[in-house]
Write an enzyme that holds these catalytic residues in place. Structure first.
Site, PDB file in Angstrom:
ATOM      1  N   ALA A  19      14.102  19.703 -31.823  1.00 36.67           N
ATOM      2  CA  ALA A  19      12.881  20.347 -32.321  1.00 36.67           C
ATOM      3  C   ALA A  19      11.658  19.455 -32.168  1.00 36.67           C
ATOM      4  O   ALA A  19      10.690  19.577 -32.918  1.00 36.67           O
ATOM      5  CB  ALA A  19      13.067  20.742 -33.789  1.00 36.67           C
ATOM      6  N   TRP A  22       8.798  18.795 -26.911  1.00 32.60           N
ATOM      7  CA  TRP A  22       9.282  19.468 -25.702  1.00 32.60           C
ATOM      8  C   TRP A  22      10.180  20.653 -26.064  1.00 32.60           C
ATOM      9  O   TRP A  22      10.035  21.739 -25.510  1.00 32.60           O
ATOM     10  CB  TRP A  22      10.001  18.464 -24.830  1.00 32.60           C
ATOM     11  N   GLY A  23      11.098  20.455 -27.010  1.00 31.17           N
ATOM     12  CA  GLY A  23      11.962  21.544 -27.423  1.00 31.17           C
ATOM     13  C   GLY A  23      11.171  22.695 -28.015  1.00 31.17           C
ATOM     14  O   GLY A  23      11.434  23.874 -27.730  1.00 31.17           O
ATOM     15  N   GLY A 119      10.206  19.145 -14.311  1.00 26.68           N
ATOM     16  CA  GLY A 119       8.955  19.348 -13.594  1.00 26.68           C
ATOM     17  C   GLY A 119       7.818  18.598 -14.249  1.00 26.68           C
ATOM     18  O   GLY A 119       8.008  17.891 -15.241  1.00 26.68           O
ATOM     19  N   SER A 123       4.227  18.165 -22.617  1.00 28.40           N
ATOM     20  CA  SER A 123       4.420  19.177 -23.658  1.00 28.40           C
ATOM     21  C   SER A 123       3.115  19.587 -24.338  1.00 28.40           C
ATOM     22  O   SER A 123       2.935  20.758 -24.698  1.00 28.40           O
ATOM     23  CB  SER A 123       5.435  18.686 -24.688  1.00 28.40           C
ATOM     24  N   LYS A 174      11.118   8.881 -12.212  1.00 27.44           N
ATOM     25  CA  LYS A 174       9.663   8.782 -12.247  1.00 27.44           C
ATOM     26  C   LYS A 174       9.172   8.173 -13.551  1.00 27.44           C
ATOM     27  O   LYS A 174       8.048   7.640 -13.611  1.00 27.44           O
ATOM     28  CB  LYS A 174       9.008  10.147 -11.999  1.00 27.44           C
ATOM     29  N   ASN A 239       5.638   6.966 -21.236  1.00 27.43           N
ATOM     30  CA  ASN A 239       6.029   5.878 -20.339  1.00 27.43           C
ATOM     31  C   ASN A 239       4.800   5.189 -19.741  1.00 27.43           C
ATOM     32  O   ASN A 239       4.763   3.962 -19.631  1.00 27.43           O
ATOM     33  CB  ASN A 239       6.940   6.426 -19.233  1.00 27.43           C
TER      34      ASN A 239
END
Length: 317
Positions: A19, A22-23, A119, A123, A174, A239
């Protein structure tokens, strides 16, 4: 948490594991399309078994890499329909097995279809309903197509691919390159240096993918070049922030303690070094990022090491 909307043709029940940002963004995409969505995390009031009951059609994992194996085993302990499709939206590598997330799920569920979703998908931009695109990849085209239908919309375009490992490795490797890009910007090295870094980063990603069984062309698509460009150029990327702040003189532990969420590139870099030693892969950018993360070199020393490597052709003949 369960999202419900008006009935649509071929309405699916989608369980999202994780949650976080992103989720939740993926949950909203499916819900807007009229599907029933159940969002679960370890802090949920409902048990996982309760969330999975009544024949869920799709189970999508958006949890951090360190939790993938434990959650997969937890799901395995629940009654499941044999028709469930598993989707993984995690980008990382298991430090013990060096497996990708899809390999972990497929190992635990060998008779189920596993689909990779990846991809250039920051988010925060998805939540703002800005246009984006991704790839869903599986050896089973029908499963990938079902996932494509669930998430595709006028603001989120979904493509299919038959190369799940390539799609997954693009989104995973990446993250290491984004750390390097953050260092490049943190040192104010300029546009020329950044362009050279990202170009050579893509070459390194292709090299890793070829050894691990991926299709070269996959890395020139959304999950490779696309995700690389997004993550290497956005301050929204965790990152990238790791690299930028390292270049500013902060220590890794300090950065990670204040970072919202997980910077998967840190763990991925360490696992890639294991793989490179086992498979004899030349990964100079990853190696210097690793040495920087381990405090073996300064950002400037890492740059010098890359610039002063032995001269060579751009492409091996």
């Amino acid at each position: 948490m369960t999202y419900r909307k008006s009935k649509i043709e071929n309405r699916k029940t989608v369980v999202i594991l994780g949650a976080g940002a992103w989720g939740t963004a993926l949950a909203n995409l499916a819900w807007v399309n009229g599907h029933e969505v159940r969002l679960w995390s370890r802090n949920s009031s409902q048990t996982l078994a309760a969330v999975l009951q009544d024949a869920a059609d799709i189970v999508l994992s958006a949890i951090s890499m360190k939790g993938v194996r434990d959650v997969a085993l937890l799901v395995k302990s629940c009654p499941l329909s044999p028709e469930i499709i598993f989707v993984t939206a995690t980008k990382g590598l298991d430090p013990q097995t060096t497996y990708t997330p899809s390999q972990t799920w497929q190992t635990e569920f060998p008779h189920h279809s596993v689909v990779v979703l990846s991809g250039p998908n920051l988010s925060q931009e998805i939540e703002q309903e800005l246009p984006a695109a991704c790839v869903v990849a599986s050896k089973n085209f029908a499963a990938a197509h079902q996932v494509q239908l669930v998430f595709s919309s006028s603001r989120f375009r979904v493509y299919t691919s038959p190369d799940p490992i390539g799609v997954e490795l693009g989104g995973t490797v990446k993250n290491v390159m984004a750390i390097a890009a953050g260092v490049c910007d943190g040192l104010h090295l300029g546009t020329n240096a950044k362009a050279a870094l990202v170009t050579r980063a893509l070459t390194e990603m292709v090299r890793i993918g070829q050894v691990l069984g991926s299709k070269t062309e996959t890395f020139y698509g959304l999950s490779g070049l696309g995700d690389l460009l997004a993550t290497c150029n956005s301050p929204l990327s965790r990152n990238y922030q790791v690299g930028y702040q390292l270049a500013s003189g902060k220590r890794l532990t300090e950065i990670l303690n204040t970072l919202p969420g997980t910077a998967e590139g840190v763990n991925t870099c360490r696992v890639l070094m294991q793989i490179s030693q086992q498979q004899n892969i030349t990964i100079p950018i990853t190696e210097q990022v690793y040495r920087l993360l381990e405090s073996e070199v300064t950002p400037q020393q890492a740059l010098d090491e890359l610039m002063l490597r032995d001269m060579k052709p751009e492409y091996n003949q």
